[in-house]
Write a protein that holds these residues in place. Structure first.
Motif, PDB file in Angstrom:
ATOM      1  N   GLN A  99       0.832  -1.207   0.000  1.00  0.00           N
ATOM      2  CA  GLN A  99       0.000   0.000   0.000  1.00  0.00           C
ATOM      3  C   GLN A  99       0.868   1.259   0.000  1.00  0.00           C
ATOM      4  N   LEU A 100       1.977   1.203   0.702  1.00  0.00           N
ATOM      5  CA  LEU A 100       2.924   2.318   0.696  1.00  0.00           C
ATOM      6  C   LEU A 100       3.411   2.591  -0.718  1.00  0.00           C
ATOM      7  N   TRP A 101       3.792   1.544  -1.442  1.00  0.00           N
ATOM      8  CA  TRP A 101       4.313   1.760  -2.790  1.00  0.00           C
ATOM      9  C   TRP A 101       3.236   2.314  -3.715  1.00  0.00           C
ATOM     10  N   VAL A 102       2.027   1.802  -3.621  1.00  0.00           N
ATOM     11  CA  VAL A 102       0.949   2.315  -4.471  1.00  0.00           C
ATOM     12  C   VAL A 102       0.730   3.803  -4.197  1.00  0.00           C
ATOM     13  N   ALA A 103       0.628   4.184  -2.934  1.00  0.00           N
ATOM     14  CA  ALA A 103       0.439   5.597  -2.601  1.00  0.00           C
ATOM     15  C   ALA A 103       1.646   6.419  -3.030  1.00  0.00           C
ATOM     16  N   ALA A 104       2.838   5.856  -2.897  1.00  0.00           N
ATOM     17  CA  ALA A 104       4.056   6.565  -3.296  1.00  0.00           C
ATOM     18  C   ALA A 104       4.051   6.869  -4.790  1.00  0.00           C
ATOM     19  N   THR A 105       3.588   5.913  -5.617  1.00  0.00           N
ATOM     20  CA  THR A 105       3.549   6.172  -7.067  1.00  0.00           C
ATOM     21  C   THR A 105       2.551   7.271  -7.403  1.00  0.00           C
ATOM     22  N   LEU A 106       1.468   7.343  -6.653  1.00  0.00           N
ATOM     23  CA  LEU A 106       0.471   8.385  -6.901  1.00  0.00           C
ATOM     24  C   LEU A 106       1.031   9.759  -6.555  1.00  0.00           C
ATOM     25  N   TYR A 107       1.673   9.849  -5.396  1.00  0.00           N
ATOM     26  CA  TYR A 107       2.277  11.125  -5.001  1.00  0.00           C
ATOM     27  C   TYR A 107       3.398  11.524  -5.961  1.00  0.00           C
ATOM     28  N   ASP A 108       4.288  10.588  -6.257  1.00  0.00           N
ATOM     29  CA  ASP A 108       5.447  10.909  -7.067  1.00  0.00           C
ATOM     30  C   ASP A 108       5.047  11.298  -8.481  1.00  0.00           C
ATOM     31  N   SER A 109       4.091  10.591  -9.064  1.00  0.00           N
ATOM     32  CA  SER A 109       3.665  10.893 -10.429  1.00  0.00           C
ATOM     33  C   SER A 109       2.913  12.220 -10.482  1.00  0.00           C
ATOM     34  N   ALA A 110       2.046  12.464  -9.500  1.00  0.00           N
ATOM     35  CA  ALA A 110       1.328  13.738  -9.463  1.00  0.00           C
ATOM     36  C   ALA A 110       2.301  14.903  -9.308  1.00  0.00           C
ATOM     37  N   THR A 111       3.295  14.742  -8.451  1.00  0.00           N
ATOM     38  CA  THR A 111       4.282  15.803  -8.239  1.00  0.00           C
ATOM     39  C   THR A 111       5.110  16.037  -9.484  1.00  0.00           C
ATOM     40  N   LEU A 112       5.502  14.962 -10.161  1.00  0.00           N
ATOM     41  CA  LEU A 112       6.296  15.087 -11.369  1.00  0.00           C
ATOM     42  C   LEU A 112       5.546  15.870 -12.440  1.00  0.00           C
ATOM     43  N   VAL A 113       4.287  15.539 -12.645  1.00  0.00           N
ATOM     44  CA  VAL A 113       3.483  16.244 -13.646  1.00  0.00           C
ATOM     45  C   VAL A 113       3.247  17.684 -13.225  1.00  0.00           C
ATOM     46  N   ARG A 114       2.899  17.879 -11.958  1.00  0.00           N
ATOM     47  CA  ARG A 114       2.623  19.233 -11.498  1.00  0.00           C
ATOM     48  C   ARG A 114       3.834  20.144 -11.681  1.00  0.00           C
ATOM     49  N   GLU A 115       4.995  19.662 -11.347  1.00  0.00           N
ATOM     50  CA  GLU A 115       6.198  20.472 -11.486  1.00  0.00           C
ATOM     51  C   GLU A 115       6.543  20.745 -12.946  1.00  0.00           C
ATOM     52  N   ALA A 116       6.081  19.864 -13.851  1.00  0.00           N
ATOM     53  CA  ALA A 116       6.384  20.036 -15.273  1.00  0.00           C
ATOM     54  C   ALA A 116       5.494  21.076 -15.944  1.00  0.00           C
ATOM     55  N   VAL A 117       4.285  21.318 -15.387  1.00  0.00           N
ATOM     56  CA  VAL A 117       3.346  22.167 -16.123  1.00  0.00           C
ATOM     57  C   VAL A 117       2.766  23.325 -15.314  1.00  0.00           C
ATOM     58  N   LEU A 118       2.921  23.329 -13.993  1.00  0.00           N
ATOM     59  CA  LEU A 118       2.313  24.368 -13.170  1.00  0.00           C
ATOM     60  C   LEU A 118       3.368  25.099 -12.352  1.00  0.00           C
ATOM     61  N   PRO A 119       3.053  26.302 -11.889  1.00  0.00           N
ATOM     62  CA  PRO A 119       4.019  27.044 -11.067  1.00  0.00           C
ATOM     63  C   PRO A 119       4.402  26.250  -9.826  1.00  0.00           C
ATOM     64  N   PRO A 120       5.638  26.395  -9.362  1.00  0.00           N
ATOM     65  CA  PRO A 120       6.093  25.611  -8.202  1.00  0.00           C
ATOM     66  C   PRO A 120       5.365  26.009  -6.929  1.00  0.00           C
ATOM     67  N   LEU A 121       5.233  25.052  -6.043  1.00  0.00           N
ATOM     68  CA  LEU A 121       4.688  25.316  -4.719  1.00  0.00           C
ATOM     69  C   LEU A 121       5.770  25.874  -3.814  1.00  0.00           C
ATOM     70  N   GLY A 122       5.360  26.633  -2.824  1.00  0.00           N
ATOM     71  CA  GLY A 122       6.293  27.057  -1.805  1.00  0.00           C
ATOM     72  C   GLY A 122       6.679  25.875  -0.934  1.00  0.00           C
ATOM     73  N   GLU A 123       7.714  26.052  -0.143  1.00  0.00           N
ATOM     74  CA  GLU A 123       8.224  24.964   0.676  1.00  0.00           C
ATOM     75  C   GLU A 123       7.162  24.432   1.636  1.00  0.00           C
TER      76      GLU A 123
END
Length: 253
Positions: A99-123
């Protein structure tokens, strides 16, 4: 301050859905369980639909919708278990590490796409988003302390798991069925060339070949061009359009 309830509804994150699903399949216990208990040929998008229904219900649904989604996933996971056999690993969909790995892929993939197309988030926002994504696993049976403590810890965990991923013949066929979507509606099939391009572009290099995703300088240029267009067009779309998939799944929940 934005968190997962603000980020998850963005439909552009679906550009990373193929990557997340293939990374899940490439972890042998997950891949074996999915292959043995799913029918990608008959319904290639069933796992994606279930995942999106779960994400949207937990992040933006009512308490009743979230509870129903948790119960639905828990029931779906109940028969998904098997013992080690002929060199294949044991698997159990209730295993917290899976379950950790499944959730990790969702977070990592969403973050990768978001950083590629949208303004960066603050820390602070990036940290809150990271913490929020743990909920996708802890809402099932993963203990909260299993989620890596920091984003640096997460990166080490992710890289370590990716280094050990392998794609057997059964999993490769399942991944290709998913990416072909032969029995999906016509409009989905029409979108699959773009989906395959984005999936290949975001996927680690060594996993493209096993899943039948060709790569070349020409496809690299096409991938970069698609991201460039998305960076210009997507932020200008009305919120109603950007969040349409979430509303669709929540209506069906």
């Amino acid at each position: 301050m934005r968190g997962i309830a603000d980020v998850a509804p963005e439909s552009v994150l679906l550009a990373g859905a193929g990557r997340a699903l293939l990374l899940q399949l490439a972890l042998p216990p997950v891949g074996r369980g999915v292959v043995r208990h799913s029918d990608f040929a008959a319904d290639p998008l069933k796992r994606l639909h279930g995942t999106l229904r779960y994400i949207y219900a937990l992040t933006n649904g009512t308490p009743a919708q979230a509870a129903a989604a948790r119960a639905w996933v828990d029931r779906a996971h109940e028969p998904v278990h098997g013992t080690a056999r002929d060199g294949a690993p044991a698997y159990d969909a209730h295993d917290p590490k899976l379950q950790l790995w499944v959730a990790a892929t969702l977070y990592d993939s969403a973050t990768l796409v978001r950083e590629a197309v949208l303004p960066p988030l603050g820390e602070e926002e990036a940290e809150r988003l990271y913490r929020d994504y743990a909920r996708l696993a802890t809402a099932l049976r993963m203990p909260p302390d299993l989620w890596p403590q920091t984003r640096e810890d997460f990166a080490r965990y992710r890289d370590g798991v990716i280094a050990g991923l392998s794609v057997g013949d059964d999993v490769a066929r399942a991944g290709r069925e998913l990416l072909a979507a032969r029995n999906a509606p016509r409009w989905v099939r029409a979108a699959m060339p773009l989906a395959r391009l984005l999936t290949a572009g975001f996927l680690p290099d060594r996993l493209r070949g096993p899943f039948g995703l060709a790569w070349s300088p020409r496809r690299e240029r096409a991938f970069r061009a698609a991201l460039a267009v998305t960076r210009v067009v997507y932020p200008r779309l009305p919120r109603a359009v950007r969040h349409a998939p979430m509303r669709h799944y929540l209506r069906a929940a």
